[in-house]
Design an enzyme around this catalytic site. Structure first.
Site, short mmCIF file in Angstrom:
data_model
loop_
_atom_site.label_atom_id
_atom_site.label_comp_id
_atom_site.label_asym_id
_atom_site.label_seq_id
_atom_site.Cartn_x
_atom_site.Cartn_y
_atom_site.Cartn_z
N ARG A 534 -18.62 24.48 29.90
CA ARG A 534 -19.79 24.42 29.05
C ARG A 534 -21.03 23.79 29.68
O ARG A 534 -22.12 23.87 29.13
CB ARG A 534 -19.45 23.69 27.75
CG ARG A 534 -19.28 22.18 27.92
CD ARG A 534 -18.68 21.54 26.69
NE ARG A 534 -19.54 21.55 25.52
CZ ARG A 534 -20.61 20.78 25.36
NH1 ARG A 534 -20.98 19.96 26.32
NH2 ARG A 534 -21.31 20.82 24.26
N THR A 536 -23.15 24.28 32.26
CA THR A 536 -24.34 25.08 32.53
C THR A 536 -24.87 25.70 31.24
O THR A 536 -26.07 25.70 30.97
CB THR A 536 -23.99 26.20 33.53
OG1 THR A 536 -23.57 25.58 34.75
CG2 THR A 536 -25.18 27.09 33.79
N VAL A 725 -18.37 29.70 33.78
CA VAL A 725 -17.18 30.14 34.50
C VAL A 725 -16.46 28.90 35.00
O VAL A 725 -16.89 27.79 34.78
CB VAL A 725 -17.52 31.01 35.73
CG1 VAL A 725 -17.95 32.38 35.33
CG2 VAL A 725 -18.51 30.33 36.62
N GLU A 727 -12.97 28.41 34.73
CA GLU A 727 -11.61 28.29 34.24
C GLU A 727 -10.87 29.63 34.27
O GLU A 727 -9.68 29.70 34.55
CB GLU A 727 -11.61 27.75 32.80
CG GLU A 727 -12.31 26.41 32.69
CD GLU A 727 -11.88 25.61 31.48
OE1 GLU A 727 -10.80 25.87 30.92
OE2 GLU A 727 -12.64 24.71 31.08
#
Lengths: 766, 183
Positions: A534, A536, A725, A727
């Protein structure tokens, strides 16, 4: 260069104009400190007067504590305090963000082997360690449930007999379930039994996933100090504001009297989510009346939190033409002695079970189950990593049976952009069919295969972004430089760099003029957490708004100075311009304040209450898409990965290099989870609690070729259309590998895919 | 009750750390890692696995990479120890440090000091290694953040730069050690 090739839907940038810093692979703002050894982590800090803490841990998975006698330990020269359960009487000693079931240190009872029973503060670590042996603890061993089967048996001993209170972050109301059930999540959509009965082909099976250790290279480390003002904690935590809230609750302090400071963090991957060693360290410091540092060793970190081991039953039905019809799933997650993040993991696992397909009916039950095992919580892509490989392997089994190409089968069934993913939740942003085609192509899909080589793909979506509640502030100094305040923590993902890029872009400010402060709850404004990919997307949006706030102030001042409308003005290179005339930000600030001083403060917030995201979430659907080409050695069961590919569907890559490296790292952890990572227990005792016996991927485990494919359609809810991104790839890789083995006729139902397990399965198949 | 007290015995040792002579009284059991971190304040070498697996505590002793977590400080007597803090010279980064920055071979940074010093030992033996040689030499140094690719790229590139004339082992790098840029 490396054997791999990197494609980029964004273009690689290159020498971009200095003002267009977003989308450019600028160097990390923290890199210089990190390559010179100057970067300070919690364990590098020395607070004057600081003592060293060590923790005495329970040898039994379940026992009553008859008596703790610390008097001999307290008499040892150099020992300053010993903390036991008796020292918590004036506190609210149970914590847990989901369920308040965990004591700061054991009170009357231990519920897992490794649970803290006492803690020693001494002048040095050796003395503290030696004093542990002088603490006399009398236990009465009790029957323990040390696996899921035992815990779920009728009449099994209950891990928690008493009434439990919900934590402040429990999703929905907390209802005590039967027996050892900690939490139950259900998805029921359509009549699954009926739809299944009408399916042409049905496949079902039982599957297992092991307990896994996150191995952040820096084990949990905390320094706690009390003063008349309250409690200050330096910790390598991911969510400083959530830790603060829990500490305030335990010690009955107002939140403003608790200060959590996060230096550089040596990796997290979920292991530093929520509250870990902070309450124990703070309680010991309180008793000793001195600052304390407690630094976990690796074996202690493994006992602090881990990934849930899981048992799962899954059934999928399809029509003869390959259309998916129904899916039923039951999931049991071993959350250990304390709920930790188990409820959310159960929720994520349940959400991952259907996969990103268009079903007629779905029935999913996911249970987090209490056992007398070390507690399990967050690890990168939790839930999705547990389930995606299972659902995706059944898709391939069915595709093979129907004689349909697995990629084609997915294309027919994948949700399209704008379609509903889960009832009442945000519709899908990304183009999944395009993503899966990209990874398939990258691993040579459809081209001739040598013998013993198989290929597989796997795709899923994960609800990401956690709660969209973040705030940020930027302070433009009198010289026109900027201090950026945000509480997303720098755990290696590059948050400080990306946030600086966003502020630089909004303010047309060279990146060198921006400094990003580390998270400090007395200084940097509220952020919910650092996780769920979360930083960014959500914190970035708050920073963008804060920077825009300062931009508006600068334009207002310039507009007054020149007597011109704002539309006649533009920002460039740290100055406001009107045609060929410019005034630097420093000039404007000096004019505004009338002295050579002052600053402009910008504020930004992201909040569901102001229309950012839906309450039901998620903030965005993170894409988890991978492909693999493997080669099997049938004589040993060893698998070599010839090609591995992942799609990082980021909406907009603010820093493409950082996206790539996050994606690569997630892939490698995916290989570790797929091939060998497993915490081993015997009767509740961890038996591979060292990196000598717990193996993580090394350079020797790299695939021959690796492709990280960046996709940027600008469709994300973050700044410039970004979405998170970092994960997804971890959840994608095990499924791609399992399906590549399926391509060779080998159906695997248990991870990790150790050579022995693969070899035995080969014998069975033959 | 008798307790195993830390021994009071002190050994005197002399060694060179980052080019400077150091004289110190140490405990016989004192680990090189604790000596560097706690006595000298050189916290670049990190403690992680404690069992010589991860490489986060790697320093060079007489140019050989060793795990400071499993080496007694006493064993370093009379020797030259190089830590990450001693790598940049005359205010310039070493080419390896430059390359790690440029290739995004740094994430959380916890493995970085050990990674760079392990690579330095390789470059002294094999001045321009191939990716295969880098993998073979560095496979016992762990990184949990990156996929290792960028680290391999950085080491290969640093080797090339050093061969191309940037002076080895003396800060031949492009970057200053001083804080980034000036407004």
């Amino acid at each position: 260069m490396t054997a791999g090739r990197r494609d980029s839907g964004e273009g690689k940038g290159g020498a971009a104009a200095p003002v267009d810093v977003v989308g450019t692979p600028v160097s990390r703002v923290d890199a210089l400190d990190k390559v010179t050894g100057a970067a300070k982590y919690t364990g590098d800090l020395i607070v004057p007067g600081m003592l060293y803490g060590k923790v005495l841990r329970s040898p039994f998975p379940h026992a009553r504590i008859i008596c703790v006698d610390a008097s001999a330990a307290e008499r040892i020269p150099g020992v300053r305090a010993v903390l036991t359960g008796r020292d918590l009487a004036d506190l609210d000693p149970y914590y847990g963000h989901a369920v308040r079931d965990r004591p700061v240190v054991a009170i009357d009872r231990v519920r897992f082997a490794g649970e803290p029973v006492a803690a020693v503060a001494a002048d040095d670590e050796h003395t503290a360690h030696a004093a542990l042996a002088a603490i006399q603890v009398e236990y009465q061993e009790l029957p323990a449930v040390t696996d899921l089967t035992m815990a779920l048996n009728d009449g099994a001993p209950r891990v928690h007999e008493e009434a439990l209170r919900p934590g402040f972050l429990h999703s929905g109301e907390f209802r005590r379930e039967e027996g050892n059930i900690c939490y139950h999540y259900r998805i029921a959509r359509g009549d699954a039994a009926r739809a299944m009965a009408a399916a042409d082909v049905v496949v079902e099976g039982d599957y297992t996933f092991p307990a896994v250790y996150q191995y952040a290279m820096e084990p949990h480390t905390v320094v706690a100090q009390w003063s008349a003002d309250g409690l200050t904690v330096w910790a390598c935590c991911q969510h400083p504001y959530l830790v603060r809230a829990e500490l305030a609750g335990i010690f009955r302090l107002p939140q403003s009297a608790v200060r959590v400071i996060v230096p550089y963090v040596g990796g997290g991957f979920g292991s530093k989510s929520y509250t870990r060693m902070e309450p124990l360290t703070a309680a010991l410091a309180r008793k000793a009346g001195r600052p304390i540092r407690i630094a976990n060793r690796v074996d202690e970190a493994m006992l602090t939190t881990r990934r849930h081991n899981m048992r799962c039953w899954l059934r999928t039905g399809v029509a003869r033409d390959g259309r998916v019809v129904a899916r039923e799933c039951r999931i049991w997650l071993d959350t250990g002695a304390y709920a930790d993040n188990g409820p959310r993991v159960a929720l994520a696992a349940g959400d991952a079970a259907p996969g990103p397909y268009r079903w007629q009916a779905v029935a999913v039950d996911a249970w987090a189950v209490y056992t007398h095992m070390p507690p399990a919580g967050s690890y990168r892509a939790f839930g999705a990593t547990h389930l995606q490989w299972i659902g995706e392997s059944q898709i391939d089994v069915l595709a093979h049976r129907l004689g349909i190409d697995p990629v084609e089968c997915r294309r027919r069934n994948l949700l399209r952009p704008g379609e509903e993913v889960r009832p009442g939740r945000k519709p899908l942003e990304a183009d999944l069919a395009a993503d899966v085609s990209k990874v398939a192509a990258a691993v040579g899909w459809g081209t001739p295969k040598p013998p013993l080589v198989g290929r597989g793909v796997s795709i899923g979506v994960m609800g990401a972004g956690a709660n969209p509640a973040s705030t940020a502030a930027v302070r433009m100094q009198a010289d026109g430089t900027l201090v950026l305040l945000a509480s997303t923590t720098e755990i290696g993902q590059g948050a400080r760099t990306v946030l600086a890029q966003i502020a630089a872009q909004e303010l047309a400010l060279p990146l060198e003029r921006i400094r990003v402060a580390g998270a400090d709850t007395h200084v940097t404004p509220y952020d919910r957490s650092t996780g769920a990919s979360r930083s960014t997307t959500v914190a970035g949006l708050a920073v963008q708004r804060a920077a825009a706030d300062v931009r508006e102030q600068l334009l207002d001042i310039a507009s007054r100075v020149w007597g011109l409308p704002r539309v006649a003005l533009r920002l460039h290179e740290g100055a406001v311009w009107h045609e060929t005339e410019s005034r630097s930000y420093a000039d404007l600030i000096a004019t505004h304040f009338g002295i050579a001083g002052g600053e402009l403060i910008g504020r930004g917030e992201v909040a569901p209450g102001r229309g950012d995201g839906q309450a039901a979430g998620p903030v965005f659907w993170e894409i988890s898409c991978g492909g693999a080409e493997v080669e099997l050695d049938p004589s040993t069961g060893r698998i070599r990965v010839r090609r591995l590919a992942s799609v990082a569907d980021v909406g907009k890559a603010i820093n493409p290099q950082l996206v790539e490296v996050q994606d690569e790292g997630a892939c490698l952890q995916g290989l570790g989870n797929a091939f060998f990572e497993e915490m081993l227990f015997d009767g509740g005792q961890l038996i591979n609690g060292s990196l000598l016996e717990y193996r993580v991927p090394t350079m020797a485990d790299l695939p021959d070729e690796f492709h990280s494919i960046l996709v940027g359609n600008g469709v994300g809810p973050g700044p410039y259309g970004a979405m998170g991104v970092g994960e997804g790839a971890l959840a994608a890789v095990p499924g791609a590998i399992v399906n590549a083995l399926l391509d060779l006729g080998l159906q695997m139902r248990d991870l990790p895919l150790t050579p022995e397990r693969v070899w035995r399965r080969l014998r069975e198949v033959e | 009750m008798e307790i195993d007290r830390p021994p009071q015995a002190r050994l005197r040792i002399g060694l060179t750390v980052n080019g400077r002579p150091v004289e110190a009284g140490i405990e016989p059991r004192e680990l090189l890692l604790d000596f560097l971190r706690n006595r000298l304040g050189l916290t670049g070498a990190k403690r992680s696995c404690d069992v010589q697996v991860c490489g986060a505590c790697t320093v060079l002793v007489d140019d050989v990479p060793v795990s400071a977590c499993c080496t007694l400080a006493y064993e370093a007597r009379g020797r030259r120890v190089l830590t990450i803090e001693g790598l940049a010279r005359d205010g310039r980064l070493h080419p390896l440090q430059d390359a790690f920055i440029e290739h995004a071979a740094v994430q959380c940074g916890f493995c970085t000091p050990g990674m760079i010093l392990t690579a330095l030992a390789l470059l002294r033996e094999v001045p321009a290694p191939t990716p295969v040689q880098v993998k073979a030499h560095m496979k016992d140094t762990l990184c949990r953040c990156t996929g290792y690719w960028k680290i391999i790229d950085a080491v290969v590139d640093a080797g090339r730069r050093m061969q191309a004339g940037e002076a080895p082992d003396a800060g031949g790098g492009a970057r200053e050690v001083a804080p980034r840029g000036k407004p």
